[in-house]
Design a protein around this motif. Structure first.
Motif, PDB file in Angstrom:
ATOM      1  N   ARG A  18       0.995  -1.282   0.034  1.00 36.26           N
ATOM      2  CA  ARG A  18      -0.006   0.085   0.069  1.00 36.26           C
ATOM      3  C   ARG A  18       0.786   1.031   0.045  1.00 36.26           C
ATOM      4  NH1 ARG A  18      -5.149  -0.609  -1.258  1.00 36.26           N
ATOM      5  NH2 ARG A  18      -5.452   1.534  -0.447  1.00 36.26           N
ATOM      6  N   ILE A  19       2.223   1.175   0.489  1.00 35.44           N
ATOM      7  CA  ILE A  19       2.939   2.063   0.572  1.00 35.44           C
ATOM      8  C   ILE A  19       3.802   2.330  -0.803  1.00 35.44           C
ATOM      9  CG2 ILE A  19       4.907   3.157   1.967  1.00 35.44           C
ATOM     10  CD1 ILE A  19       4.002   1.715   4.373  1.00 35.44           C
ATOM     11  N   LEU A  20       4.431   1.250  -1.384  1.00 32.01           N
ATOM     12  CA  LEU A  20       5.145   1.283  -2.463  1.00 32.01           C
ATOM     13  C   LEU A  20       4.503   2.101  -3.702  1.00 32.01           C
ATOM     14  CD1 LEU A  20       6.745  -2.101  -2.393  1.00 32.01           C
ATOM     15  CD2 LEU A  20       8.075   0.103  -1.678  1.00 32.01           C
ATOM     16  N   GLN A  21       5.481   2.595  -4.506  1.00 31.23           N
ATOM     17  CA  GLN A  21       5.026   2.907  -5.718  1.00 31.23           C
ATOM     18  C   GLN A  21       5.616   2.007  -6.769  1.00 31.23           C
ATOM     19  OE1 GLN A  21       3.125   5.728  -6.265  1.00 31.23           O
ATOM     20  NE2 GLN A  21       3.031   5.963  -4.104  1.00 31.23           N
ATOM     21  N   LYS A  22       5.149   1.825  -7.954  1.00 36.45           N
ATOM     22  CA  LYS A  22       5.646   1.009  -9.104  1.00 36.45           C
ATOM     23  C   LYS A  22       7.320   0.906  -9.183  1.00 36.45           C
ATOM     24  CE  LYS A  22       4.473  -0.874 -13.509  1.00 36.45           C
ATOM     25  NZ  LYS A  22       3.866  -0.703 -14.684  1.00 36.45           N
ATOM     26  N   HIS A  84       6.355 -13.200  -9.771  1.00 35.48           N
ATOM     27  CA  HIS A  84       6.039 -12.932 -11.187  1.00 35.48           C
ATOM     28  C   HIS A  84       4.347 -13.166 -11.115  1.00 35.48           C
ATOM     29  CE1 HIS A  84      10.174 -12.413 -11.704  1.00 35.48           C
ATOM     30  NE2 HIS A  84       9.881 -11.803 -12.762  1.00 35.48           N
ATOM     31  N   ILE A  85       3.636 -12.321 -11.601  1.00 31.43           N
ATOM     32  CA  ILE A  85       2.239 -12.425 -11.704  1.00 31.43           C
ATOM     33  C   ILE A  85       1.779 -11.439 -12.713  1.00 31.43           C
ATOM     34  CG2 ILE A  85       1.482 -10.854  -9.672  1.00 31.43           C
ATOM     35  CD1 ILE A  85      -0.852 -12.766  -9.305  1.00 31.43           C
ATOM     36  N   HIS A  86       0.766 -11.786 -13.729  1.00 31.98           N
ATOM     37  CA  HIS A  86       0.395 -10.829 -14.620  1.00 31.98           C
ATOM     38  C   HIS A  86      -1.176 -11.058 -14.530  1.00 31.98           C
ATOM     39  CE1 HIS A  86       4.434 -10.337 -16.347  1.00 31.98           C
ATOM     40  NE2 HIS A  86       4.434 -11.713 -16.290  1.00 31.98           N
ATOM     41  N   LEU A  87      -2.025 -10.101 -14.373  1.00 31.00           N
ATOM     42  CA  LEU A  87      -3.321 -10.199 -13.877  1.00 31.00           C
ATOM     43  C   LEU A  87      -3.894  -9.293 -15.073  1.00 31.00           C
ATOM     44  CD1 LEU A  87      -3.823  -9.614 -10.244  1.00 31.00           C
ATOM     45  CD2 LEU A  87      -3.744 -11.890 -11.391  1.00 31.00           C
ATOM     46  N   HIS A  88      -4.925  -9.551 -15.658  1.00 33.63           N
ATOM     47  CA  HIS A  88      -5.655  -8.898 -16.713  1.00 33.63           C
ATOM     48  C   HIS A  88      -6.630  -7.862 -16.255  1.00 33.63           C
ATOM     49  CE1 HIS A  88      -4.021 -11.610 -19.572  1.00 33.63           C
ATOM     50  NE2 HIS A  88      -4.626 -12.747 -18.968  1.00 33.63           N
ATOM     51  N   SER A  89      -6.230  -6.656 -16.397  1.00 35.98           N
ATOM     52  CA  SER A  89      -6.890  -5.660 -15.779  1.00 35.98           C
ATOM     53  C   SER A  89      -8.581  -5.517 -16.076  1.00 35.98           C
ATOM     54  CB  SER A  89      -6.290  -4.188 -15.963  1.00 35.98           C
ATOM     55  OG  SER A  89      -6.275  -3.835 -17.207  1.00 35.98           O
ATOM     56  N   GLU A  90      -8.729  -6.012 -17.211  1.00 33.74           N
ATOM     57  CA  GLU A  90     -10.069  -5.877 -17.636  1.00 33.74           C
ATOM     58  C   GLU A  90     -11.149  -7.128 -16.975  1.00 33.74           C
ATOM     59  OE1 GLU A  90      -8.232  -8.686 -20.403  1.00 33.74           O
ATOM     60  OE2 GLU A  90      -7.744  -6.742 -19.681  1.00 33.74           O
ATOM     61  N   ASN A  91     -10.530  -7.871 -16.330  1.00 33.11           N
ATOM     62  CA  ASN A  91     -11.339  -8.940 -15.646  1.00 33.11           C
ATOM     63  C   ASN A  91     -11.099  -8.764 -14.227  1.00 33.11           C
ATOM     64  OD1 ASN A  91     -12.451 -11.189 -14.680  1.00 33.11           O
ATOM     65  ND2 ASN A  91     -10.859 -12.619 -15.403  1.00 33.11           N
ATOM     66  N   LYS A  92     -12.304  -8.517 -13.449  1.00 27.85           N
ATOM     67  CA  LYS A  92     -12.346  -8.093 -12.059  1.00 27.85           C
ATOM     68  C   LYS A  92     -12.912  -9.364 -11.427  1.00 27.85           C
ATOM     69  CE  LYS A  92     -10.348  -3.963 -12.575  1.00 27.85           C
ATOM     70  NZ  LYS A  92     -10.389  -4.040 -14.387  1.00 27.85           N
ATOM     71  N   PHE A 136       0.498  -5.681  -4.634  1.00 29.71           N
ATOM     72  CA  PHE A 136       0.579  -4.492  -5.570  1.00 29.71           C
ATOM     73  C   PHE A 136      -0.167  -4.802  -6.644  1.00 29.71           C
ATOM     74  CE2 PHE A 136       2.929  -2.014  -8.558  1.00 29.71           C
ATOM     75  CZ  PHE A 136       2.654  -0.748  -7.958  1.00 29.71           C
ATOM     76  N   PHE A 137      -0.051  -5.985  -7.170  1.00 26.00           N
ATOM     77  CA  PHE A 137      -0.596  -6.103  -8.620  1.00 26.00           C
ATOM     78  C   PHE A 137      -2.278  -6.317  -8.442  1.00 26.00           C
ATOM     79  CE2 PHE A 137       3.641  -7.176  -9.939  1.00 26.00           C
ATOM     80  CZ  PHE A 137       3.690  -6.278 -11.155  1.00 26.00           C
ATOM     81  N   PHE A 138      -2.648  -6.690  -7.272  1.00 26.24           N
ATOM     82  CA  PHE A 138      -4.033  -6.703  -7.185  1.00 26.24           C
ATOM     83  C   PHE A 138      -4.721  -5.356  -7.058  1.00 26.24           C
ATOM     84  CE2 PHE A 138      -4.190 -11.028  -6.681  1.00 26.24           C
ATOM     85  CZ  PHE A 138      -5.469 -11.685  -6.224  1.00 26.24           C
ATOM     86  N   ILE A 139      -3.853  -4.477  -6.491  1.00 24.89           N
ATOM     87  CA  ILE A 139      -4.336  -3.240  -6.257  1.00 24.89           C
ATOM     88  C   ILE A 139      -3.969  -2.356  -7.672  1.00 24.89           C
ATOM     89  CG2 ILE A 139      -3.720  -0.969  -5.329  1.00 24.89           C
ATOM     90  CD1 ILE A 139      -2.659  -2.445  -2.818  1.00 24.89           C
ATOM     91  N   SER A 140      -3.089  -2.515  -8.418  1.00 28.15           N
ATOM     92  CA  SER A 140      -2.895  -1.781  -9.736  1.00 28.15           C
ATOM     93  C   SER A 140      -3.765  -2.282 -10.621  1.00 28.15           C
ATOM     94  CB  SER A 140      -1.172  -2.345 -10.125  1.00 28.15           C
ATOM     95  OG  SER A 140      -0.509  -1.641  -8.868  1.00 28.15           O
TER      96      SER A 140
END
Length: 222
Positions: A18-22, A84-92, A136-140
């Motif tokens: 929650r604190i970190l930036q990309k 390493h994880i890649h989530l599709h932002s269009e799929n919530k 981070f990736f869930f949030i992003s």
């Protein structure tokens, strides 16, 4: 206390995320290298001698099964176990496949933890950066906070649950060596993958190499 520490490792990862930036995630590579080297060292120094107290080729078979199991899980987890994880932002929608695969991995991690080895420290050091990157990736990706917290809460419970079952169920004790061998295979795959990915393009990086050496030395002497 062990269960609480394992749970708090994931909580810590979420708070840090929650604190970190990309741009800050790039600094995680050194920590990931340290965690991978430390997990590998504990596996080699403590778990391997334990399962080979009575040498048997079948132990090698179980270790290979653990490696194959981790490879299979990573088809669905997309490598979240090693950062390493890649989530599709269009799929919530809730990522059930990712959740199940990484939960199985976390559950298995808990089985070899005991007061006779230093695996607890290795798993905590491994879990914190993984939890940071997952969070981070869930949030992003724009998932609802309730979805993120639900995922992380039950993910945080899996390793303590595995440790609890291994401690309190006699049936598990009967197959302790075989289960530990499977987990060794999982750790060998995850830790070596972390180390391989931390040296992209096979370029020498002094800070990462230093982190790896320090992790090995600490694991040997604790």
């Amino acid at each position: 206390m062990n269960y609480i520490l394992l749970f708090l490792a994931v909580v810590t990862g979420y708070i840090v995320a929650r604190i970190l930036q990309k741009k800050d995630l790039k600094n995680m590579e050194v920590f990931m290298a340290f965690s991978g080297a430390f997990l590998l060292s504990i596996t080699v120094f403590e778990l391997l001698p334990h399962v080979f107290e009575t040498p048997s080729k079948s132990i090698g078979v179980y270790i290979m099964l653990g490696i194959l199991l981790q490879i299979f899980l990573e088809f669905f987890s997309k490598g979240a176990e090693h950062g390493h994880i890649h989530l599709h932002s269009e799929n919530k929608h809730f990522p059930w496949i990712l959740f199940l695969s990484i939960s199985i991995h976390a559950f298995m991690e808990g089985f070899p933890i005991s007061e006779h080895n230093n695996l607890l420290a290795a798993i905590i050091i491994h879990k914190v950066p993984v939890a940071i990157i997952l969070s981070f990736f869930f949030i992003s990706a724009g998932y609802k906070q309730s979805t993120t917290l639900f995922f992380l809460f039950f993910f945080a419970l899996m390793t303590p649950l595995g440790s609890y079952i291994s401690t309190h169920y006699d049936l598990v004790h009967q197959y302790e060596t075989q289960i530990t061998a499977v987990v060794i295979g999982i750790f060998l795959h995850v830790s070596t993958t972390i180390l391989f990915e931390s040296s992209k393009n096979h370029k020498f990086n002094l800070s990462k190499m230093t982190a790896v050496i320090v992790a090995i030395v600490i694991a040997y002497f604790i």
